[in-house]
Design an enzyme around this catalytic site. Sequence first.
Site, PDB file in Angstrom:
ATOM      1  N   MET A  77       0.745  -1.170   0.124  1.00  0.00           N
ATOM      2  CA  MET A  77      -0.138   0.008   0.112  1.00  0.00           C
ATOM      3  C   MET A  77       0.970   1.100   0.234  1.00  0.00           C
ATOM      4  O   MET A  77       0.382   2.414  -0.443  1.00  0.00           O
ATOM      5  CB  MET A  77      -0.925  -0.043   1.158  1.00  0.00           C
ATOM      6  CG  MET A  77      -1.950  -1.031   1.154  1.00  0.00           C
ATOM      7  SD  MET A  77      -2.675  -1.008  -0.512  1.00  0.00           S
ATOM      8  CE  MET A  77      -3.756   0.660  -0.632  1.00  0.00           C
ATOM      9  N   GLU A  78       2.081   1.113   0.588  1.00  0.00           N
ATOM     10  CA  GLU A  78       2.972   2.256   0.548  1.00  0.00           C
ATOM     11  C   GLU A  78       3.131   2.792  -1.088  1.00  0.00           C
ATOM     12  O   GLU A  78       3.206   3.853  -1.457  1.00  0.00           O
ATOM     13  CB  GLU A  78       4.360   1.956   1.158  1.00  0.00           C
ATOM     14  CG  GLU A  78       4.313   2.244   2.521  1.00  0.00           C
ATOM     15  CD  GLU A  78       5.758   2.340   3.062  1.00  0.00           C
ATOM     16  OE1 GLU A  78       6.773   2.973   2.584  1.00  0.00           O
ATOM     17  OE2 GLU A  78       6.255   1.203   3.842  1.00  0.00           O
TER      18      GLU A  78
END
EC number: 3.6.1.42
Length: 556
Positions: A255-256
């Site tokens: 998700m980063e």
Amino acid sequence: MTPTMKSIARRKALLIALSIFAVTFILWNGFPGSSNRPLPSSNDEFHYEDIELPSGYRSEGEVVDLLNPKDELEEPLFSEEPLFPVTTSIPTKTAVSKPKIAPTSAAKDVTFSSSIDSDDCSVAYDNSKPVRQYVLMIDAGSTGSRVHVYQFNNCNPSPKLEEEFFKMIEPGLSSFAGDPEGAAASLDPLLDYAMENVPEEYRRCSPIAVKATAGLRLTGESEAKAILKSVRQHLENDYPFPIVKDGVSILEGSMEGIYAWITINYLLGTLGGKATHSTVAVMDLGGASTQLVFEPRFASDGESLVDGDHKYVLDYNGEQYELYQHSHLGYGLKEARKLIHKFVLNNAEALKESLELLGDSTSIIHPCLHLNASLTHPDSKSEASEVVFVGPSLAHLSLQCRGIAEKALYKDKNCPVRPCSFNGVHQPKFTETFTDSPIYLISYFYDRMISLGMPSTFTIEDMKYLANSVCSGPTYWQDAFSLTDALKELKEEPEWCLDLNYMISLLSVGYEIPNNRQLHTAKKIDNKELGWCLGASLSMLSEQNNGWNCNVKEEI
């Protein structure tokens, strides 16, 4: 009393009466040039539009900012010198109080101040939203925590970022192992800063999230859970901001990358139905991992991204994006250093070549250090002696170092779904599915190159030239690098040669980007910081995935 004295007394009385009459007349009718307007009572409403401004100060219908007028007047509205002596008392700054709050009513009862408008509009595109909206994101890193307070306006279908407020503190949450309450309290300076920058009437509808990076995992699962639980309780009990779903948690590496992709494409204007350019690819190089996210475009209508963990379908502002994403854990810059050092050490021990015994230490020639450099290996295997890496005595033009870095990528590892990048991971080829759109490199990519004077747009060939210059050693640096800071950094960091050659290998061999393909790097776009925080905040505003409601509460 003599007649003369009586006459003088009558004249004084007459003058006093005339003075009283004149004062009464002025107070009743107003000063010259003023309108006959009664003073408002405490029940009357006051409107900014009732203020009469000099002609030419604003156009018809323009919102007036009394504190920050857009146009300067030819003459000041008020004299710079006071008419009468004035004593000003400047209040001292006080700490922001944290009210204890309890829920009482539904979100529909929330009202927003219409006086806080945007420069772009005074009415929101969607009547259910305020003109201005705030989102709070706390990035809880391993060495420190930072808060981003984002100020958006809703004048258009997609929220527009107007301003960003930022504050950072040290140490990080992981420093409070065994003290969950202390970890939660450590965020107070950031939360108080947010209270100062979000207007009171907006706080209960300004969502917040606290996302810890993988560093918190090092404290152990139970310890990390205890810290996150304490942080959440502190937010719920002592601050008015609504917490989003899964808002206090450890951020997954995948998700980063997704959020960083959203951030950059949002700031470049390549997201949404009105976008006129294709989306860009994003490569993020951290300390422990590296992420790649891009939107592949296949030549044939029948082709598409194969299913798997690498596929991420993003819905943003009514548009759908089918993204390829992968987080290569263990291939961040700091982890890659360890991997390359291990290769050099194992190779030397196996061949028994280039080994020199120097008293209590073992010296090994390391081709990824600059000329005549030395570095003590932090993970020496032998307890009796330490391993000292030394740079070669002759310039080698980085080729040998890149050969080791390429081995660390395990390019020949079995890959079930082809085509592949490295370490057995599937990835569509850039030369086939992403041929001409920009590629952005952020984080350590930016830090390592820009500080040495590299332009923001370059090719892998340019990176090779830079690496050769760095690896050639201090004698060559004086001519190659004119920046004083660059020379200082190179002298203090013997692994700079390794870092650049690893980046080159990662891009050219790992991701298979052509050597002449233009690459871009940046730390900010439009003065907004790049990274995952803005993208995650935009996701919090999404109607489909917001996972929060206004936190309508009252003080008790």
